[in-house]
Design an enzyme around this catalytic site. Structure first.
Site: not given
Ligand code: ASP
Length: 338
Positions: A249, A228, A198
């Site tokens: 993230t 998410g 993200t």
């Molecule tokens: N946090 C994001 C989600 O769960 C994915 C990520 O940042 O890796 O959608």
């Protein structure tokens, strides 16, 4: 390795430089501003656009919106915006949120066919009495606001998804988007099919105001309709102009379960430094997940009102980009539990 003492020295120098240059019309009070920080190596390019606004005394909200749009438009970035990996049904759905210094916020969840969900989130904040629009309703609103519907599934992401369908195993891998980490630890990356990351961006402008933005295509090959942490205010993003801001993230389910970004800001209110607050939020997750935390990545990034910043992640490999008067393309390796 990130050296805190060195950072304190450079921050002091940077503040002095601003005071001397008189380029900044805002009285300098030892606060490191303006400054923008963003998750991962791809935060550098995004910060560059945010800095164009911040360095001209522009506001933090414009800076973070324009900054993260760079990642949303980047076809090579397969975890954010256009070119993002689809869900298990082959549909690209995007999540985004934005928050300003007055506590206003807006978000879109599971939005399809719009390249810049962050700009839709901003309009949800500014033009509706609501905070979140989801799915079809978010798309309808975007189209009414003049956004163009377009196909976001690139040939590359489509090809990878078809490959993934052969096994259809959902198993997220840490830090896959981080290019330098990929090169350093290829053995940790069994294929390219389980990606997630993200862009979360936090800015403190020359007026002393904070804003944040967070945008993602979420976990690759998620169930259709999965949302998410990124568009959940308090989870993927939180700003309190009295204290600071935080973003996250990693595996969003764990961030939502712990209301992560709100927790980080509240810990800073209690006197924790940005890094200490991020660490404590990570420890809450580790405590609950116990051994299974070893296979999980969550990283938090935070800034306080003085322009001090810090990060902490469960796994090694989380990086973030910093741009201030001192340096415009700094990449910092975040500390981690493992
Ligand atoms: N946090 C994001 C989600 O769960 C994915 C990520 O940042 O890796 O959608």
């Amino acid at each position: 390795m990130y050296n805190r003492r060195k950072f304190i020295q450079t921050t002091a120098l940077s503040a002095a430089a601003v005071a001397l240059s008189k380029a900044c019309t805002i009285k300098n009070s030892g606060v490191n501003k303006p400054i923008v920080i963003a998750t991962w190596d791809f935060g550098v390019a995004a910060n560059t656009d945010a800095w164009k606004i911040l360095s001209k005394n522009g506001n933090a909200l414009d800076a973070v919106e324009n900054g993260v749009k760079v990642a949303e438009a980047d076809v090579k970035n397969q975890t954010v915006g256009y070119g993002g990996r689809p869900d298990r049904d082959g549909i690209v759905t995007l999540d985004a949120s934005i928050m300003d210094h007055n506590g206003n916020c807006g978000a879109v969840m599971a939005l399809q066919n719009i390249k810049h969900p962050i700009s839709v989130a901003r309009l949800v904040m500014e033009k509706t009495p609501h905070v979140i629009l989801a799915g079809d309703g978010a798309l309808q609103f975007a189209l009414e606001q003049g956004f163009k519907a377009e196909n976001l599934l690139t040939n590359l992401s489509k090809k990878e998804w078809k490959e993934w369908l052969k096994t259809a195993k959902y198993s997220p891998v840490s830090n896959i988007e981080n290019q330098s980490y990929q090169q350093a630890a290829p053995e940790k990356l069994p294929g390219n099919q389980y990606n997630h990351d993200t862009i979360g961006m936090l800015a403190l402008d020359a007026h002393g105001n904070l804003a944040g933005a967070c945008t993602t295509s979420g976990m690759a090959y998620k169930l259709h309709g999965r949302v998410g942490d990124s568009p959940v205010i308090g989870a993927g993003l939180y700003i309190d102009n009295e204290i600071g801001g935080a973003t996250s993230t990693g595996v969003g389910e764990e961030v939502v379960r712990n209301v992560g970004s709100f927790l980080v800001v509240e810990l800073m209110r209690q006197g924790y430094s940005p890094e200490e607050a991020c660490k404590e939020a990570v420890m809450r997750i580790i405590k609950k997940k116990k051994d299974s935390a070893k296979n999980l990545q969550v990283g938090f990034l935070a800034i306080n009102k003085n322009g001090d910043y810090g990060a902490y992640a469960i796994q090694e490999g989380f990086t973030f980009a910093v741009c201030d008067n001192q340096k415009q393309d700094l990449i910092v390796k975040g500390k981690s539990y493992y």
